[in-house]
Write an enzyme that holds these catalytic residues in place. Structure first.
Site, PDB file in Angstrom:
ATOM      1  N   ASN A  29     113.694  -2.879 -22.685  1.00 39.35           N
ATOM      2  CA  ASN A  29     114.446  -1.701 -23.104  1.00 39.35           C
ATOM      3  C   ASN A  29     114.516  -1.742 -24.624  1.00 39.35           C
ATOM      4  O   ASN A  29     114.207  -2.758 -25.243  1.00 39.35           O
ATOM      5  CB  ASN A  29     115.824  -1.625 -22.428  1.00 39.35           C
ATOM      6  CG  ASN A  29     116.763  -2.727 -22.867  1.00 39.35           C
ATOM      7  OD1 ASN A  29     116.950  -2.962 -24.063  1.00 39.35           O
ATOM      8  ND2 ASN A  29     117.366  -3.416 -21.916  1.00 39.35           N
ATOM      9  N   GLY A  37     115.362  -5.651 -14.051  1.00 41.44           N
ATOM     10  CA  GLY A  37     113.961  -5.636 -13.661  1.00 41.44           C
ATOM     11  C   GLY A  37     113.136  -6.708 -14.354  1.00 41.44           C
ATOM     12  O   GLY A  37     113.566  -7.854 -14.515  1.00 41.44           O
ATOM     13  N   VAL A  38     111.922  -6.332 -14.772  1.00 40.42           N
ATOM     14  CA  VAL A  38     111.007  -7.247 -15.458  1.00 40.42           C
ATOM     15  C   VAL A  38     111.684  -7.824 -16.704  1.00 40.42           C
ATOM     16  O   VAL A  38     111.610  -9.030 -16.963  1.00 40.42           O
ATOM     17  CB  VAL A  38     109.691  -6.528 -15.828  1.00 40.42           C
ATOM     18  CG1 VAL A  38     108.838  -7.367 -16.767  1.00 40.42           C
ATOM     19  CG2 VAL A  38     108.908  -6.171 -14.579  1.00 40.42           C
ATOM     20  N   ASP A  39     112.329  -6.986 -17.479  1.00 44.82           N
ATOM     21  CA  ASP A  39     112.980  -7.405 -18.719  1.00 44.82           C
ATOM     22  C   ASP A  39     113.993  -8.522 -18.456  1.00 44.82           C
ATOM     23  O   ASP A  39     113.976  -9.568 -19.115  1.00 44.82           O
ATOM     24  CB  ASP A  39     113.648  -6.197 -19.357  1.00 44.82           C
ATOM     25  CG  ASP A  39     114.093  -6.417 -20.798  1.00 44.82           C
ATOM     26  OD1 ASP A  39     113.555  -7.316 -21.464  1.00 44.82           O
ATOM     27  OD2 ASP A  39     114.965  -5.655 -21.256  1.00 44.82           O
ATOM     28  N   THR A 128     107.794   2.120 -14.269  1.00 43.55           N
ATOM     29  CA  THR A 128     107.853   2.540 -12.860  1.00 43.55           C
ATOM     30  C   THR A 128     109.129   2.108 -12.150  1.00 43.55           C
ATOM     31  O   THR A 128     109.358   2.506 -11.019  1.00 43.55           O
ATOM     32  CB  THR A 128     106.639   2.010 -12.069  1.00 43.55           C
ATOM     33  OG1 THR A 128     106.653   0.578 -12.095  1.00 43.55           O
ATOM     34  CG2 THR A 128     105.342   2.535 -12.645  1.00 43.55           C
ATOM     35  N   GLY A 129     109.961   1.314 -12.792  1.00 42.26           N
ATOM     36  CA  GLY A 129     111.215   0.876 -12.181  1.00 42.26           C
ATOM     37  C   GLY A 129     112.320   1.873 -12.467  1.00 42.26           C
ATOM     38  O   GLY A 129     112.244   3.040 -12.072  1.00 42.26           O
ATOM     39  N   VAL A 130     113.322   1.433 -13.225  1.00 46.00           N
ATOM     40  CA  VAL A 130     114.478   2.281 -13.502  1.00 46.00           C
ATOM     41  C   VAL A 130     114.115   3.513 -14.330  1.00 46.00           C
ATOM     42  O   VAL A 130     114.878   4.478 -14.359  1.00 46.00           O
ATOM     43  CB  VAL A 130     115.630   1.504 -14.185  1.00 46.00           C
ATOM     44  CG1 VAL A 130     116.171   0.430 -13.259  1.00 46.00           C
ATOM     45  CG2 VAL A 130     115.219   0.933 -15.508  1.00 46.00           C
ATOM     46  N   TYR A 131     112.937   3.496 -14.998  1.00 48.73           N
ATOM     47  CA  TYR A 131     112.512   4.671 -15.769  1.00 48.73           C
ATOM     48  C   TYR A 131     111.805   5.702 -14.901  1.00 48.73           C
ATOM     49  O   TYR A 131     111.354   6.728 -15.387  1.00 48.73           O
ATOM     50  CB  TYR A 131     111.652   4.243 -16.955  1.00 48.73           C
ATOM     51  CG  TYR A 131     112.424   3.526 -18.047  1.00 48.73           C
ATOM     52  CD1 TYR A 131     113.803   3.342 -18.000  1.00 48.73           C
ATOM     53  CD2 TYR A 131     111.761   3.028 -19.143  1.00 48.73           C
ATOM     54  CE1 TYR A 131     114.490   2.691 -19.000  1.00 48.73           C
ATOM     55  CE2 TYR A 131     112.445   2.372 -20.170  1.00 48.73           C
ATOM     56  CZ  TYR A 131     113.816   2.210 -20.078  1.00 48.73           C
ATOM     57  OH  TYR A 131     114.496   1.566 -21.083  1.00 48.73           O
TER      58      TYR A 131
END
Length: 176
Positions: A29, A37-39, A128-131
């Protein structure tokens, strides 16, 4: 593993934090200070060194955060990689075409990896996750961006977390 103009290409289901590559791309982010997520996984498994370098970046070059479509590298801390390349994907919009920003995440990350001398880089499915970017469209944009990127890295690995994503990316990339 197939080949592309960039070199060897693989699409796998797995955990990006376990990839033994030179550089792991973080779907970060804008704050660069961790998230979900990944972050969040990268920051948790990579340890304090990643966060410390991200804080230094915020205090110097990126006081307002990292803009969408840009990329910057830090140490990989405790991850089995040398570097983490942080890139901020755009939030999906039905009213505004942000595909160039998403493509830029891939090309800018490759540019940074190439500049570091990385021989291998692992990408997640950025945005593709929260975005909420639709997986098939994100895969299409990633395929085009990686095929046409001016910077090259000998090995590119797309590491996808959910069960359906590898097939979607394989469809967009064709034989790899």
């Amino acid at each position: 593993m197939g080949t592309t103009p960039s070199g060897r290409m693989a699409i796998v289901k797995g955990d990006i934090t376990e990839q033994r590559v030179d550089a792991i791309v973080n779907a970060a982010n804008g704050s660069l200070l961790g998230g979900g997520g990944v972050d969040g996984a990268i920051h948790r498994k990579g340890g304090r060194a990643i966060l410390d370098e991200c804080r230094k970046l915020r205090a110097s070059h990126y006081g307002g955060g990292l803009p969408a479509g840009r990329a910057v590298a830090t140490t990989a801390g405790l991850l089995p990689a040398r570097w983490v390349i942080h890139t901020v994907g755009p939030v999906y919009s039905t009213t505004e075409d942000r595909s160039a920003l998403l493509a830029s995440c891939f090309t800018e990350s490759l540019r940074v990896a190439h500049g570091l001398g990385a021989e291998s880089v692992a990408f997640p499915a950025i945005s593709t996750g929260v975005y909420r970017w639709p997986m098939a469209d994100a895969a299409r944009i990633a395929a085009e961006a990686l095929r046409t990127a001016p910077s090259r890295v000998p090995e590119i690995r797309l590491v996808l977390f959910d069960d359906a994503a590898p097939a979607t990316f394989r469809s967009a990339f064709g034989p790899v």
